[in-house]
Write a protein that holds these residues in place. Structure first.
Motif, short mmCIF file in Angstrom:
data_model
loop_
_atom_site.label_atom_id
_atom_site.label_comp_id
_atom_site.label_asym_id
_atom_site.label_seq_id
_atom_site.Cartn_x
_atom_site.Cartn_y
_atom_site.Cartn_z
N TRP A 151 -72.07 13.89 40.37
CA TRP A 151 -72.42 15.11 41.12
C TRP A 151 -71.34 15.37 42.17
CZ3 TRP A 151 -77.98 16.07 43.49
CH2 TRP A 151 -78.10 17.43 43.83
N GLU B 82 -67.26 13.65 35.27
CA GLU B 82 -67.86 14.75 34.51
C GLU B 82 -66.93 15.22 33.39
OE1 GLU B 82 -68.97 19.30 35.46
OE2 GLU B 82 -70.22 17.82 36.46
N THR C 269 -75.45 14.81 35.70
CA THR C 269 -75.24 16.04 34.94
C THR C 269 -76.03 16.07 33.63
OG1 THR C 269 -73.32 15.25 33.67
CG2 THR C 269 -72.89 16.15 35.85
N SER D 67 -79.99 12.34 40.06
CA SER D 67 -79.78 13.44 41.01
C SER D 67 -80.53 13.18 42.30
CB SER D 67 -80.24 14.77 40.39
OG SER D 67 -79.48 15.10 39.26
#
Length: 307
Positions: free
Chosen positions: A210, A238, A263, A292
């Motif tokens: 993130w 990512e 993600t 998250s």
């Protein structure tokens, strides 16, 4: 007390967003708001980085640390997740193999990441050219961050993500736990190898991909170099996940879902579903949600250890 003062408002903002009904905040408006708010915050973060003294030296340090931490996380995550998939998810592994297909890599998947980099770079250029650090920029970032987490909480509610179901998904819990433990072990190893404080090594790796939040958190807590390291590290994670998911699709879904980190809840979810079939979606959503939720908890908690 430092931990509570840092962590409390962040969690409160997300919880309020989840439970407080705001009819005007539709799913589309929340999505647009998150995009613009993230870009604006990262532009401020970039400005703060660009106005640093001895910028070139600090950027080289951040880039060097991010590269080594990225390699360590990749190694630790993939080894641990491969083992957990082999040992704890044999039934799903056979389904995943039969449903898996090789999906051609699509550069359009990176458009969001490239846009984010663009905003950060633009802010950095402005800060570098003006060479006038804004002394109140940390406060601006923190208040915008509260608003960001409020919208994140609202997005989770609108997405019908019920906490009980997510925390009772066995494979999602296993994937998230293995990802967190192996990532923190990589952070400990990186702190020792790179000469970082233990709290810095643990905090900087706790973004789980993130990148638009971790760098902001650490920068807002007064460590722009560590924030830059976290941003580069999570951005690299990512991008690597988007590239590797199609090629690793014949392994247990633990590897792809876990390495996708936070993600897996949204950005990499469509690609995971294409590669592993629809059966992976509940596991990916549960793991991505837990990771998250862990980011705004672990980053300030670990960074303030011993303070």
């Amino acid at each position: 007390m430092t931990v509570l003062m840092t962590l409390g408002p962040l969690l409160l903002a997300m919880i309020l967003g989840y439970i407080f009904p705001v009819k005007a905040l539709t799913d589309a408006r929340v999505s647009r708001g998150l995009t613009w708010l993230t870009n604006i915050i990262l532009a401020f973060v970039g400005f703060g980085i660009g106005s640093l003294e001895q910028l070139e030296s600090k950027l080289s340090i951040a880039g060097y640390n991010a590269l080594w931490l990225f390699l360590l996380i990749t190694g630790f995550n993939m080894a641990a997740l491969y083992l957990s998939g082999r040992m704890l998810d044999k039934a799903h592994r056979s389904r995943s193999q039969s449903a898996a297909q090789t999906i051609p890599f699509n550069w359009q998947n990176l458009s969001g990441a490239l846009q984010t980099v663009g905003w950060t770079f633009a802010g950095g250029v402005a800060g570098y050219l003006l060479q006038q650090p804004l002394h109140f920029i940390d406060q601006i970032i923190i208040w915008l961050l509260y608003l960001l987490l409020f919208l994140v909480g609202r997005q989770l509610y609108l997405g019908n993500y019920r906490l009980r179901k997510l925390f009772l998904n066995p494979q999602g819990l296993i994937i998230a736990a293995v990802t967190i433990i192996s990532t923190l072990l990589a952070g400990l190893t990186g702190a020792w190898a790179l000469g970082l404080e233990v709290r810095e090594g643990l905090a900087v790796v706790s973004g789980f991909g993130w990148y638009s939040l971790t760098g902001i958190l650490l920068t807002g807590m007064g460590s722009p170099v560590l924030g830059t390291t976290a941003f580069l590290l999570d951005l690299g994670r990512e991008v690597a996940a988007l590239i590797l998911i199609p090629f690793l699709s014949r392994l247990s879904c633990h590897v792809n879902v876990g390495y996708s980190g936070a993600t897996a809840l949204d950005f990499t979810l469509p690609l995971l579903a294409k590669c592993h079939g629809a059966s992976v979606i509940p596991n990916a959503i549960a793991s991505g949600f837990i990771l998250s939720l862990a980011v705004p908890v672990l980053v300030p908690l670990l960074y303030t250890l011993g303070q």
